[in-house]
Motif scaffolding. Structure first.
Motif, PDB file in Angstrom:
ATOM      1  N   ARG A   1      43.188  56.598  33.601  1.00 37.53           N
ATOM      2  CA  ARG A   1      42.285  56.607  34.754  1.00 37.53           C
ATOM      3  C   ARG A   1      42.329  55.258  35.487  1.00 37.53           C
ATOM      4  O   ARG A   1      41.299  54.646  35.742  1.00 37.53           O
ATOM      5  N   TRP A   2      43.534  54.813  35.823  1.00 38.14           N
ATOM      6  CA  TRP A   2      43.636  53.513  36.473  1.00 38.14           C
ATOM      7  C   TRP A   2      42.891  53.433  37.804  1.00 38.14           C
ATOM      8  O   TRP A   2      42.478  52.315  38.195  1.00 38.14           O
ATOM      9  N   PRO A   3      42.665  54.538  38.559  1.00 36.89           N
ATOM     10  CA  PRO A   3      41.878  54.388  39.785  1.00 36.89           C
ATOM     11  C   PRO A   3      40.446  53.914  39.547  1.00 36.89           C
ATOM     12  O   PRO A   3      39.749  53.560  40.500  1.00 36.89           O
ATOM     13  N   ALA A   4      39.996  53.884  38.286  1.00 32.46           N
ATOM     14  CA  ALA A   4      38.647  53.411  37.972  1.00 32.46           C
ATOM     15  C   ALA A   4      38.593  51.913  37.713  1.00 32.46           C
ATOM     16  O   ALA A   4      37.505  51.352  37.558  1.00 32.46           O
ATOM     17  N   VAL A   5      39.744  51.228  37.653  1.00 28.08           N
ATOM     18  CA  VAL A   5      39.777  49.821  37.258  1.00 28.08           C
ATOM     19  C   VAL A   5      38.937  48.945  38.181  1.00 28.08           C
ATOM     20  O   VAL A   5      38.173  48.083  37.726  1.00 28.08           O
ATOM     21  N   VAL A   6      39.049  49.144  39.486  1.00 30.63           N
ATOM     22  CA  VAL A   6      38.309  48.300  40.432  1.00 30.63           C
ATOM     23  C   VAL A   6      36.815  48.528  40.303  1.00 30.63           C
ATOM     24  O   VAL A   6      36.024  47.569  40.300  1.00 30.63           O
ATOM     25  N   LEU A   7      36.394  49.770  40.174  1.00 29.97           N
ATOM     26  CA  LEU A   7      34.973  50.056  40.018  1.00 29.97           C
ATOM     27  C   LEU A   7      34.422  49.416  38.746  1.00 29.97           C
ATOM     28  O   LEU A   7      33.336  48.818  38.748  1.00 29.97           O
ATOM     29  N   LEU A   8      35.153  49.504  37.663  1.00 32.50           N
ATOM     30  CA  LEU A   8      34.684  48.944  36.397  1.00 32.50           C
ATOM     31  C   LEU A   8      34.636  47.418  36.444  1.00 32.50           C
ATOM     32  O   LEU A   8      33.708  46.804  35.912  1.00 32.50           O
ATOM     33  N   GLY A   9      35.620  46.796  37.085  1.00 34.16           N
ATOM     34  CA  GLY A   9      35.579  45.339  37.237  1.00 34.16           C
ATOM     35  C   GLY A   9      34.393  44.903  38.079  1.00 34.16           C
ATOM     36  O   GLY A   9      33.731  43.894  37.773  1.00 34.16           O
ATOM     37  N   ALA A  10      34.108  45.655  39.147  1.00 35.31           N
ATOM     38  CA  ALA A  10      32.952  45.343  39.990  1.00 35.31           C
ATOM     39  C   ALA A  10      31.646  45.617  39.250  1.00 35.31           C
ATOM     40  O   ALA A  10      30.663  44.881  39.415  1.00 35.31           O
ATOM     41  N   ASP A  11      31.623  46.670  38.442  1.00 36.72           N
ATOM     42  CA  ASP A  11      30.439  46.959  37.616  1.00 36.72           C
ATOM     43  C   ASP A  11      30.105  45.780  36.711  1.00 36.72           C
ATOM     44  O   ASP A  11      28.940  45.383  36.581  1.00 36.72           O
ATOM     45  N   ALA A  12      31.139  45.233  36.068  1.00 38.30           N
ATOM     46  CA  ALA A  12      30.915  44.093  35.175  1.00 38.30           C
ATOM     47  C   ALA A  12      30.338  42.912  35.939  1.00 38.30           C
ATOM     48  O   ALA A  12      29.486  42.166  35.428  1.00 38.30           O
ATOM     49  N   ARG A  13      30.768  42.756  37.179  1.00 41.15           N
ATOM     50  CA  ARG A  13      30.284  41.635  37.987  1.00 41.15           C
ATOM     51  C   ARG A  13      28.793  41.774  38.290  1.00 41.15           C
ATOM     52  O   ARG A  13      28.012  40.841  38.060  1.00 41.15           O
ATOM     53  N   ILE A  14      28.370  42.935  38.790  1.00 43.36           N
ATOM     54  CA  ILE A  14      26.963  43.055  39.185  1.00 43.36           C
ATOM     55  C   ILE A  14      26.043  43.210  37.975  1.00 43.36           C
ATOM     56  O   ILE A  14      24.855  42.921  38.059  1.00 43.36           O
ATOM     57  N   LEU A  15      26.603  43.652  36.842  1.00 41.93           N
ATOM     58  CA  LEU A  15      25.787  43.780  35.637  1.00 41.93           C
ATOM     59  C   LEU A  15      25.378  42.405  35.108  1.00 41.93           C
ATOM     60  O   LEU A  15      24.234  42.207  34.695  1.00 41.93           O
ATOM     61  N   LEU A  16      26.306  41.451  35.139  1.00 37.50           N
ATOM     62  CA  LEU A  16      26.068  40.168  34.486  1.00 37.50           C
ATOM     63  C   LEU A  16      25.915  39.006  35.453  1.00 37.50           C
ATOM     64  O   LEU A  16      25.723  37.866  35.012  1.00 37.50           O
ATOM     65  N   ASP A  17      26.005  39.256  36.740  1.00 35.33           N
ATOM     66  CA  ASP A  17      25.850  38.149  37.672  1.00 35.33           C
ATOM     67  C   ASP A  17      24.372  37.830  37.855  1.00 35.33           C
ATOM     68  O   ASP A  17      23.552  38.731  38.030  1.00 35.33           O
ATOM     69  N   PRO A  18      24.008  36.548  37.820  1.00 38.34           N
ATOM     70  CA  PRO A  18      22.597  36.202  37.995  1.00 38.34           C
ATOM     71  C   PRO A  18      22.098  36.365  39.426  1.00 38.34           C
ATOM     72  O   PRO A  18      20.891  36.379  39.659  1.00 38.34           O
ATOM     73  N   SER A  19      23.022  36.497  40.382  1.00 45.53           N
ATOM     74  CA  SER A  19      22.610  36.667  41.770  1.00 45.53           C
ATOM     75  C   SER A  19      22.706  38.135  42.167  1.00 45.53           C
ATOM     76  O   SER A  19      23.338  38.944  41.486  1.00 45.53           O
ATOM     77  N   VAL A  20      22.072  38.471  43.291  1.00 44.18           N
ATOM     78  CA  VAL A  20      22.014  39.878  43.713  1.00 44.18           C
ATOM     79  C   VAL A  20      22.330  40.016  45.204  1.00 44.18           C
ATOM     80  O   VAL A  20      21.787  40.886  45.880  1.00 44.18           O
ATOM     81  N   TYR A  21      23.220  39.195  45.706  1.00 45.06           N
ATOM     82  CA  TYR A  21      23.568  39.281  47.127  1.00 45.06           C
ATOM     83  C   TYR A  21      24.116  40.664  47.454  1.00 45.06           C
ATOM     84  O   TYR A  21      24.896  41.242  46.695  1.00 45.06           O
ATOM     85  N   THR A  22      23.720  41.166  48.626  1.00 44.09           N
ATOM     86  CA  THR A  22      24.143  42.520  49.006  1.00 44.09           C
ATOM     87  C   THR A  22      25.648  42.623  49.205  1.00 44.09           C
ATOM     88  O   THR A  22      26.217  43.703  49.047  1.00 44.09           O
ATOM     89  N   TYR A  23      26.316  41.517  49.532  1.00 48.49           N
ATOM     90  CA  TYR A  23      27.763  41.609  49.756  1.00 48.49           C
ATOM     91  C   TYR A  23      28.518  41.918  48.467  1.00 48.49           C
ATOM     92  O   TYR A  23      29.669  42.346  48.512  1.00 48.49           O
ATOM     93  N   TYR A  24      27.893  41.701  47.290  1.00 51.02           N
ATOM     94  CA  TYR A  24      28.538  42.101  46.047  1.00 51.02           C
ATOM     95  C   TYR A  24      28.866  43.597  46.038  1.00 51.02           C
ATOM     96  O   TYR A  24      29.815  44.031  45.400  1.00 51.02           O
ATOM     97  N   THR A  25      28.020  44.368  46.728  1.00 47.27           N
ATOM     98  CA  THR A  25      28.164  45.819  46.697  1.00 47.27           C
ATOM     99  C   THR A  25      29.456  46.279  47.361  1.00 47.27           C
ATOM    100  O   THR A  25      29.922  47.393  47.107  1.00 47.27           O
ATOM    101  N   ALA A  26      30.071  45.441  48.199  1.00 47.95           N
ATOM    102  CA  ALA A  26      31.330  45.824  48.835  1.00 47.95           C
ATOM    103  C   ALA A  26      32.407  46.086  47.790  1.00 47.95           C
ATOM    104  O   ALA A  26      33.221  47.005  47.944  1.00 47.95           O
TER     105      ALA A  26
END
Length: 408
Positions: free
Chosen positions: A290-315
């Protein structure tokens, strides 16, 4: 008779590709372009929130000042911007500050449209030889793109984060190169993504989706190109190592709070864990086909553990859902793109409490990661060579290649 056949062939081609008669455009591209222009003009008056960081960084990088050049990251650890992004920002130097900012915003917004086209072609290539319905693919891309564009304008125009823009753009090109079976290009584009913004290292598991025989060569190319961009700064000033310890405030709406992390700033373990989680989840996705999921999972890890919540992360999340909705599954309605937009962007605007917003971020990461990793999906089945129908299948595949080249 020949003219009738030619006219009929042209009509069939335009119907299959969604091409507007007499024009080199597809209907869904025109609609998405209009949607982008609308959002650009809505957001631009309040745009450029972080552009001064790019401007400051490129001026310091190309200056002879003691706190610039190869000492840039040692003296300014707050500039968590890759050298490729600073070099790109340098292209705006001949303009006045306001004009340069406007040029950067417009170019970054336009890259979002390019990415949508590239994702469409990536999906068409991924399903090549499976009898792909290209009109359904275009419809799916249009619906997902309508969710993607508002968040893309958020990162490219409102915040003017050229570094995030380039990291996601090069990652999109890497996914396309992967679908084309071009290992060297995969390495080059992934390296450019990391050289634009370090957190893009989470997308490196895309290398593992290549045939095993290409792993070593691709990984070496990737490592060399990353080193070429970053190593001079570490060798030029050993204090550059300290830039990795730069911290930001731990905001009350972060998902970290739900893990009991109440440190006022980034915990020492947070960034390494973020990278490790993104790489690990991406590797599992590739292992499960399921390699098409790699980008979503990498971004998930970012917003899960990032101390900030800027809306641009959602891009980055929306690029991940776009790839999953267009390439990873064949449902007409790209639910995940709209779920992400509603939960992460809508939740930021509508939910009254920081705690509730943090919980929504946590819930989205857990549910989306579990879904793309474990929910049954329909994998593309390509017919075997040989057999009485092989000639017809070859003709169908040739036709699909034409459609892919036309911009599915």
């Amino acid at each position: 008779m020949r003219e009738v056949r030619t006219a009929r062939t042209t009509t069939d081609y335009e119907a299959a590709t969604g091409r507007i008669a007499g024009l080199p455009f597809r209907r869904h591209h025109v609609l998405l372009a209009a949607w982008t222009v609308l959002w650009f003009f809505l957001v631009e008056p309040s745009g450029g929130f972080s552009w001064h960081y790019l401007r400051q960084g490129e001026q310091l990088l190309f200056s002879g000042q003691p706190d610039g050049g190869l000492s840039l990251y040692a003296r300014h650890p707050e500039l968590q911007i890759g050298p490729v992004s600073l070099a790109a920002a340098r292209l705006t130097a001949p303009f006045s500050p306001h004009t340069g900012q406007l040029v950067a915003e417009a170019a970054s917004a336009a890259l979002g449209l390019v990415m949508l086209v590239v994702v469409g072609r990536t999906a068409a290539l991924y399903y090549l030889g499976t009898g792909t319905n290209h009109r359904r693919l275009q419809q799916r891309l249009l619906i997902a793109g309508l969710a993607f564009i508002p968040m893309w304008v958020e990162v490219s125009v409102r915040f003017a984060h050229l570094d995030d823009v380039l990291a996601l753009f090069f990652t999109t090109l890497a996914a396309h190169a992967l679908a084309r079976g071009k290992p060297t290009q995969v390495a080059v584009f992934l390296a450019l993504a990391v050289d634009s913004k370090p957190w893009a290292i989470a997308f490196a598991p895309l290398v593992l989706a290549l045939p095993r025989r290409d792993w070593l060569r691709t990984a070496l190319w990737f490592a060399v190109l990353v080193a070429v961009a970053w190593l001079p700064f570490y060798l030029g000033n050993l204090d550059t190592m300290a830039a990795a310890k730069f911290t930001i405030p731990n905001q009350p709406a972060s998902a970290l709070r739900w893990f009991g992390v109440t440190d006022p700033a980034t915990p020492w373990w947070d960034r390494p864990t973020q990278f490790a989680l993104g790489l690990g989840l991406g590797s599992i996705a590739v292992w499960r086909g399921r390699w098409p999921a790699v980008v979503l999972l990498g971004a998930d890890a970012r917003i899960l553990l990032d101390p900030s919540v800027y809306t641009y992360y959602t891009a980055s999340i929306l690029l991940g859902t776009l790839l999953w909705d267009a390439v990873g599954q064949k449902r007409l309605v790209p639910w995940w793109s709209w779920i992400a937009l509603a939960a992460l962007y809508g939740g930021t605007l509508l939910l009254p409490s920081d705690s509730a917003r943090g919980f929504v971020r946590l819930a989205f990461v857990v549910v989306s990661a579990a879904y793309v990793l474990f929910w049954p999906t329909q994998q593309p089945r390509r017919p075997r060579s040989g057999g009485p129908g092989e000639g017809g299948r070859r003709a169908a595949r040739r036709r699909e290649r034409v459609l892919v080249g036309a911009g599915a």
